[in-house]
Design a protein around this motif. Structure first.
Motif, PDB file in Angstrom:
ATOM      1  N   UNK A   1       0.840  -1.194   0.000  1.00  0.00           N
ATOM      2  CA  UNK A   1       0.000   0.000   0.000  1.00  0.00           C
ATOM      3  C   UNK A   1       0.877   1.247   0.000  1.00  0.00           C
ATOM      4  N   UNK A   2       0.531   2.191  -0.871  1.00  0.00           N
ATOM      5  CA  UNK A   2       1.221   3.479  -0.898  1.00  0.00           C
ATOM      6  C   UNK A   2       0.200   4.578  -0.680  1.00  0.00           C
TER       7      UNK A   2
ATOM      8  N   UNK B   1      10.164  17.789   3.562  1.00  0.00           N
ATOM      9  CA  UNK B   1      11.182  17.238   4.459  1.00  0.00           C
ATOM     10  C   UNK B   1      10.619  17.021   5.864  1.00  0.00           C
ATOM     11  N   UNK B   2       9.840  17.972   6.358  1.00  0.00           N
ATOM     12  CA  UNK B   2       9.208  17.816   7.669  1.00  0.00           C
ATOM     13  C   UNK B   2       8.238  16.642   7.659  1.00  0.00           C
ATOM     14  N   UNK B   3       7.467  16.540   6.602  1.00  0.00           N
ATOM     15  CA  UNK B   3       6.488  15.454   6.499  1.00  0.00           C
ATOM     16  C   UNK B   3       7.198  14.105   6.438  1.00  0.00           C
ATOM     17  N   UNK B   4       8.266  14.011   5.640  1.00  0.00           N
ATOM     18  CA  UNK B   4       9.013  12.754   5.522  1.00  0.00           C
ATOM     19  C   UNK B   4       9.621  12.354   6.860  1.00  0.00           C
ATOM     20  N   UNK B   5      10.163  13.321   7.594  1.00  0.00           N
ATOM     21  CA  UNK B   5      10.743  13.023   8.906  1.00  0.00           C
ATOM     22  C   UNK B   5       9.668  12.523   9.873  1.00  0.00           C
TER      23      UNK B   5
ATOM     24  N   UNK C   1       7.239   5.273  11.950  1.00  0.00           N
ATOM     25  CA  UNK C   1       7.621   3.908  11.597  1.00  0.00           C
ATOM     26  C   UNK C   1       7.347   3.448  10.178  1.00  0.00           C
ATOM     27  N   UNK C   2       7.118   4.365   9.267  1.00  0.00           N
ATOM     28  CA  UNK C   2       6.879   3.975   7.879  1.00  0.00           C
ATOM     29  C   UNK C   2       7.990   4.515   6.986  1.00  0.00           C
ATOM     30  N   UNK C   3       8.073   3.947   5.783  1.00  0.00           N
ATOM     31  CA  UNK C   3       9.055   4.416   4.805  1.00  0.00           C
ATOM     32  C   UNK C   3       8.486   5.609   4.053  1.00  0.00           C
ATOM     33  N   UNK C   4       9.317   6.630   3.861  1.00  0.00           N
ATOM     34  CA  UNK C   4       8.886   7.836   3.163  1.00  0.00           C
ATOM     35  C   UNK C   4       9.779   8.092   1.956  1.00  0.00           C
ATOM     36  N   UNK C   5       9.151   8.394   0.847  1.00  0.00           N
ATOM     37  CA  UNK C   5       9.868   8.755  -0.370  1.00  0.00           C
ATOM     38  C   UNK C   5       9.433  10.162  -0.748  1.00  0.00           C
TER      39      UNK C   5
ATOM     40  N   UNK D   1       4.970  13.451  -0.469  1.00  0.00           N
ATOM     41  CA  UNK D   1       5.643  12.350   0.217  1.00  0.00           C
ATOM     42  C   UNK D   1       4.817  11.091  -0.011  1.00  0.00           C
ATOM     43  N   UNK D   2       5.469  10.059  -0.525  1.00  0.00           N
ATOM     44  CA  UNK D   2       4.823   8.772  -0.723  1.00  0.00           C
ATOM     45  C   UNK D   2       5.176   7.911   0.490  1.00  0.00           C
ATOM     46  N   UNK D   3       4.148   7.381   1.138  1.00  0.00           N
ATOM     47  CA  UNK D   3       4.328   6.575   2.348  1.00  0.00           C
ATOM     48  C   UNK D   3       4.101   5.114   1.982  1.00  0.00           C
ATOM     49  N   UNK D   4       5.086   4.293   2.308  1.00  0.00           N
ATOM     50  CA  UNK D   4       4.982   2.853   2.030  1.00  0.00           C
ATOM     51  C   UNK D   4       4.911   2.080   3.335  1.00  0.00           C
TER      52      UNK D   4
END
Length: 93
Positions: A2-3, A35-39, A45-49, A67-70
């Motif tokens: 899921x993304x 950048x704030x959102x990715x951090x 605990x999720x991966x951010x692209x 930001x794509x959350x995986x």
């Protein structure tokens, strides 16, 4: 896998709900960055692209990124956005 996509507009205090903000005013911040959102995504605990060359569909003339959350299968998009917003608020304090 899921993304989920989180646009800075979802957390922007300058926007109304009708203009794309998805969090309550107390969780919204001025000019959130990818950048704030990715951090914040990584803190929960999720991966951010980070994709910096993307434009929010309601504002195609400006590339604020997204930001794509995986790996967020265990969470709804609304819960994810609320948690990210809370972390961004905490990081700014």
């Amino acid at each position: 896998m899921v993304e989920n996509v989180i646009w800075p507009a979802y957390l922007d205090a300058e926007r109304s709900r009708g203009d794309g903000r998805r969090v309550p005013e107390e969780l919204a911040v001025d000019e959130p960055t990818v950048d704030e959102i990715a951090k914040a995504v990584q803190q929960i605990g999720y991966d951010a692209i980070v994709e910096r060359d993307k434009a929010y569909p309601r504002e195609p003339w400006t590339d604020r990124g997204r930001v794509v959350v995986r790996g967020a299968e265990d969470s709804t998009k609304n819960d994810l956005v609320q948690a990210v917003a809370a972390y961004v608020v905490a990081m700014r304090e």
